[in-house]
Scaffold this motif. Structure first.
Motif, PDB file in Angstrom:
ATOM      1  N   MET A 246       0.841  -1.176   0.000  1.00  0.00           N
ATOM      2  CA  MET A 246       0.000   0.000   0.000  1.00  0.00           C
ATOM      3  C   MET A 246       0.897   1.254   0.000  1.00  0.00           C
ATOM      4  SD  MET A 246      -2.177   1.723   3.024  1.00  0.00           S
ATOM      5  CE  MET A 246      -3.679   0.843   3.168  1.00  0.00           C
ATOM      6  N   THR A 247       0.754   2.089  -0.997  1.00  0.00           N
ATOM      7  CA  THR A 247       1.525   3.319  -1.091  1.00  0.00           C
ATOM      8  C   THR A 247       1.050   4.309  -0.030  1.00  0.00           C
ATOM      9  OG1 THR A 247       1.778   3.008  -3.466  1.00  0.00           O
ATOM     10  CG2 THR A 247       2.173   5.195  -2.645  1.00  0.00           C
ATOM     11  N   ALA A 248       2.007   5.039   0.543  1.00  0.00           N
ATOM     12  CA  ALA A 248       1.676   6.091   1.509  1.00  0.00           C
ATOM     13  C   ALA A 248       1.955   7.440   0.865  1.00  0.00           C
ATOM     14  CB  ALA A 248       2.511   5.932   2.768  1.00  0.00           C
ATOM     15  N   ASN A 249       1.017   8.349   1.020  1.00  0.00           N
ATOM     16  CA  ASN A 249       1.155   9.711   0.505  1.00  0.00           C
ATOM     17  C   ASN A 249       1.346  10.651   1.684  1.00  0.00           C
ATOM     18  OD1 ASN A 249       0.495   9.535  -2.488  1.00  0.00           O
ATOM     19  ND2 ASN A 249      -1.170   8.389  -1.567  1.00  0.00           N
ATOM     20  N   PHE A 250       2.517  11.266   1.753  1.00  0.00           N
ATOM     21  CA  PHE A 250       2.839  12.206   2.816  1.00  0.00           C
ATOM     22  C   PHE A 250       2.740  13.607   2.231  1.00  0.00           C
ATOM     23  CE2 PHE A 250       5.972  14.959   4.824  1.00  0.00           C
ATOM     24  CZ  PHE A 250       5.684  14.816   6.164  1.00  0.00           C
TER      25      PHE A 250
ATOM     26  N   TRP B 126       5.617   7.075  -0.674  1.00  0.00           N
ATOM     27  CA  TRP B 126       6.411   6.003  -0.081  1.00  0.00           C
ATOM     28  C   TRP B 126       5.787   4.661  -0.410  1.00  0.00           C
ATOM     29  CZ3 TRP B 126      10.929   7.353   1.944  1.00  0.00           C
ATOM     30  CH2 TRP B 126      11.110   8.707   2.228  1.00  0.00           C
ATOM     31  N   ALA B 127       6.589   3.624  -0.422  1.00  0.00           N
ATOM     32  CA  ALA B 127       6.096   2.276  -0.715  1.00  0.00           C
ATOM     33  C   ALA B 127       5.112   1.803   0.346  1.00  0.00           C
ATOM     34  CB  ALA B 127       7.263   1.296  -0.838  1.00  0.00           C
ATOM     35  N   SER B 128       5.276   2.275   1.594  1.00  0.00           N
ATOM     36  CA  SER B 128       4.364   1.865   2.664  1.00  0.00           C
ATOM     37  C   SER B 128       4.295   2.955   3.734  1.00  0.00           C
ATOM     38  CB  SER B 128       4.857   0.562   3.317  1.00  0.00           C
ATOM     39  OG  SER B 128       6.004   0.822   4.107  1.00  0.00           O
ATOM     40  N   PRO B 129       3.240   2.935   4.538  1.00  0.00           N
ATOM     41  CA  PRO B 129       3.157   3.883   5.649  1.00  0.00           C
ATOM     42  C   PRO B 129       4.334   3.724   6.625  1.00  0.00           C
ATOM     43  CG  PRO B 129       1.007   2.905   5.254  1.00  0.00           C
ATOM     44  CD  PRO B 129       2.000   2.154   4.406  1.00  0.00           C
TER      45      PRO B 129
ATOM     46  N   GLY C 144       1.243  15.373   7.263  1.00  0.00           N
ATOM     47  CA  GLY C 144       0.355  14.251   7.514  1.00  0.00           C
ATOM     48  C   GLY C 144       0.460  13.195   6.432  1.00  0.00           C
ATOM     49  N   VAL C 145       0.123  11.962   6.799  1.00  0.00           N
ATOM     50  CA  VAL C 145       0.086  10.850   5.838  1.00  0.00           C
ATOM     51  C   VAL C 145      -1.374  10.653   5.454  1.00  0.00           C
ATOM     52  CG1 VAL C 145       0.560   8.403   5.460  1.00  0.00           C
ATOM     53  CG2 VAL C 145       2.154   9.782   6.817  1.00  0.00           C
ATOM     54  N   TYR C 146      -1.639  10.594   4.159  1.00  0.00           N
ATOM     55  CA  TYR C 146      -3.006  10.529   3.638  1.00  0.00           C
ATOM     56  C   TYR C 146      -3.210   9.305   2.756  1.00  0.00           C
ATOM     57  CZ  TYR C 146      -3.382  15.423   5.024  1.00  0.00           C
ATOM     58  OH  TYR C 146      -3.411  16.585   5.740  1.00  0.00           O
ATOM     59  N   SER C 147      -4.456   8.872   2.670  1.00  0.00           N
ATOM     60  CA  SER C 147      -4.867   7.806   1.761  1.00  0.00           C
ATOM     61  C   SER C 147      -5.788   8.398   0.707  1.00  0.00           C
ATOM     62  CB  SER C 147      -5.650   6.724   2.512  1.00  0.00           C
ATOM     63  OG  SER C 147      -4.858   6.133   3.502  1.00  0.00           O
TER      64      SER C 147
ATOM     65  N   GLY D 239      12.080   2.581   0.638  1.00  0.00           N
ATOM     66  CA  GLY D 239      10.679   2.772   0.305  1.00  0.00           C
ATOM     67  C   GLY D 239      10.353   4.077  -0.395  1.00  0.00           C
ATOM     68  N   PHE D 240      11.366   4.931  -0.625  1.00  0.00           N
ATOM     69  CA  PHE D 240      11.114   6.204  -1.301  1.00  0.00           C
ATOM     70  C   PHE D 240      10.614   5.947  -2.719  1.00  0.00           C
ATOM     71  CE2 PHE D 240      12.610   9.488  -4.235  1.00  0.00           C
ATOM     72  CZ  PHE D 240      12.006  10.606  -3.701  1.00  0.00           C
ATOM     73  N   VAL D 241       9.562   6.670  -3.114  1.00  0.00           N
ATOM     74  CA  VAL D 241       9.021   6.583  -4.470  1.00  0.00           C
ATOM     75  C   VAL D 241       9.254   7.902  -5.206  1.00  0.00           C
ATOM     76  CG1 VAL D 241       6.945   6.236  -5.874  1.00  0.00           C
ATOM     77  CG2 VAL D 241       7.300   4.860  -3.804  1.00  0.00           C
TER      78      VAL D 241
END
Length: 101
Positions: free
Chosen positions: A1-5, A57-60, A88-91, A36-38
């Motif tokens: 699951m990708t994490a969007n910061f 990021w590749a994961s939270p 913040g980290v968002y989905s 995990g950096f994208v």
């Protein structure tokens, strides 16, 4: 699951360019080398008062681990010295795309 910061940074318009340079420096020297950096994408408001830093990021867990990295924390302190951060980290919960012709 990708994490969007996302980090929305409020800044004095006279310092927006300095902030962008600092964010680029931190990304190049520290962030992009973390597990995990994208990607990182920066957005600058037209009025100069804000910069949005979007890091994927590749994961939270990868995003969280980076926040705890001492080198990343040092850049965060430098950033906070010239701008007011709101991180913040968002989905992704919805996405609408144009209909194809």
């Amino acid at each position: 699951m990708t994490a969007n910061f996302f980090n929305v940074l409020e800044v004095d318009p006279a310092k927006q360019k300095e902030l962008i340079e600092l964010l680029n420096e931190g990304t190049e020297s520290v962030i992009r080398h973390r597990p995990g950096f994208v990607s990182v994408t920066l957005f600058a408001s037209a009025d100069g008062s804000k910069v949005i830093n979007w890091a994927q990021w590749a994961s939270p867990e990868d995003a969280k681990a980076t926040l705890g990295d001492p080198a990343a924390q040092e850049f965060a302190k430098k950033t906070a010295a010239i701008a007011k951060p709101s991180p913040g980290v968002y989905s992704i919960v919805a996405e609408v795309k144009a209909e194809s012709a």
